[in-house]
Design a protein around this motif. Structure first.
Motif, PDB file in Angstrom:
ATOM      1  N   ASP A 176       9.710 -27.931  38.709  1.00  0.00           N
ATOM      2  CA  ASP A 176       9.672 -26.681  38.344  1.00  0.00           C
ATOM      3  C   ASP A 176      10.735 -26.204  37.711  1.00  0.00           C
ATOM      4  OD1 ASP A 176       8.495 -24.207  38.389  1.00  0.00           O
ATOM      5  OD2 ASP A 176       9.094 -24.044  40.696  1.00  0.00           O
ATOM      6  N   SER A 195       5.246 -22.070  39.475  1.00  0.00           N
ATOM      7  CA  SER A 195       5.408 -22.419  40.822  1.00  0.00           C
ATOM      8  C   SER A 195       4.020 -22.344  41.468  1.00  0.00           C
ATOM      9  CB  SER A 195       6.511 -21.534  41.465  1.00  0.00           C
ATOM     10  OG  SER A 195       7.797 -21.602  40.812  1.00  0.00           O
ATOM     11  N   LYS A 200       8.416 -22.227  45.426  1.00  0.00           N
ATOM     12  CA  LYS A 200       8.685 -20.758  45.841  1.00  0.00           C
ATOM     13  C   LYS A 200       8.047 -19.789  44.634  1.00  0.00           C
ATOM     14  CE  LYS A 200      10.666 -21.411  49.732  1.00  0.00           C
ATOM     15  NZ  LYS A 200       9.727 -22.869  50.209  1.00  0.00           N
ATOM     16  N   THR A 257      12.467 -18.561  40.189  1.00  0.00           N
ATOM     17  CA  THR A 257      12.942 -19.888  40.076  1.00  0.00           C
ATOM     18  C   THR A 257      14.295 -20.014  39.342  1.00  0.00           C
ATOM     19  OG1 THR A 257      10.838 -20.593  40.284  1.00  0.00           O
ATOM     20  CG2 THR A 257      12.097 -22.251  39.935  1.00  0.00           C
TER      21      THR A 257
HETATM   22 MG   LIG Z   1       8.629 -20.137  39.439  1.00  0.00          MG
END
Ligand SMILES: [Mg+2]
Ligand SMILES: Nc1nc2c(ncn2[C@@H]2O[C@H](COP(=O)(O)OP(=O)(O)OP(=O)(O)O)[C@@H](O)[C@H]2O)c(=O)[nH]1
Length: 205
Positions: A83, A38, A52, A60
């Protein structure tokens, strides 16, 4: 020079079935939990807080899609960044972990719009079994129009001697620091060129 001039969160999904229509070329970022996926997306897009990130592994949990606009020589190019949740995160229940793993593998195999797999590795731990098996999985399943790019994160944690040794072992990989913003432009250039210009050229591994 290539720049990202727009980067916006599009949506989250749990797997292939609830993902966006596969009409745009995608770059997926994958690697172990906490490796810096991320943070790397945020560094590439020069946009803090877009994806985030957290010092707690397993931040995540969904597949997150971002709409990206590259600018190169006054021309705009559209893509998506994806992501992914990290592999190998231990602190979730076993059944949840298995389901994640299955979902993720299914996504990587079935999602037709994926053009680039960016595999992130921790510069301090370049030879982990789990990273080898992810790499195996990618090589075994990737289609002719897909590429694998290997990038090491957290380069700022290495001293000169360690960096030299890593470069010797992985001569064509890029070593970035998301926190110090080093070699981010180099990584962006490689991703952009692989996505739009290099046809079926080789992976960087
Ligand atoms: Mg992440
Ligand atoms: N020193 C240093 N820290 C980094 C770097 N990249 C990420 N971090 C830190 O590592 C931690 C994890 O970063 P994330 O970007 O959330 O990692 P992730 O791979 O997305 O993690 P999951 O979503 O849990 O799979 C955060 O505390 C980041 O600030 C880097 O290049 N150098």
């Amino acid at each position: 020079m290539t720049r990202i001039v727009e980067a916006n969160f599009a949506t989250s999904a749990t797997g292939v079935s609830d993902s966006l229509p596969d009409d745009t070329s995608e770059v997926v970022f994958l690697g172990r939990s906490n490796v810096g996926k991320s943070s790397f997306i945020n560094a590439l897009c020069n946009k803090k807080g877009l994806a985030k990130s957290s010092s707690t592994p397993g931040k995540t949990r969904l597949i997150n899609f971002f709409n990206i606009v590259f600018l190169k020589d006054k021309e705009k190019f559209i893509a998506r960044f994806v992501d992914l949740p990290g592999f190998g995160y231990a602190r979730v229940s076993k059944s949840m972990k298995n389901e994640w793993q299955r979902n993720l593998t299914n996504f990587l195999e079935k999602r037709s719009s994926i053009r680039i797999f960016v595999q992130l590795l921790d510069a301090r731990h370049p030879n982990l079994e789990i990273d080898f098996s992810v790499n195996e999985l990618l090589r075994k399943n990737k289609r002719g129009d897909q590429k694998i790019i290997q990038i090491f994160t957290k380069a700022d944690k290495l001293n000169q001697k360690e960096m030299f040794a890593l470069k010797k072992d992985f001569p064509s990989s890029i070593m970035v620091s998301n926190s110090k913003k080093t070699h981010i432009d180099k990584a962006l250039e490689l991703i952009f060129n692989s996505l739009f210009f290099e046809g079926k050229s080789n992976d960087n591994i």
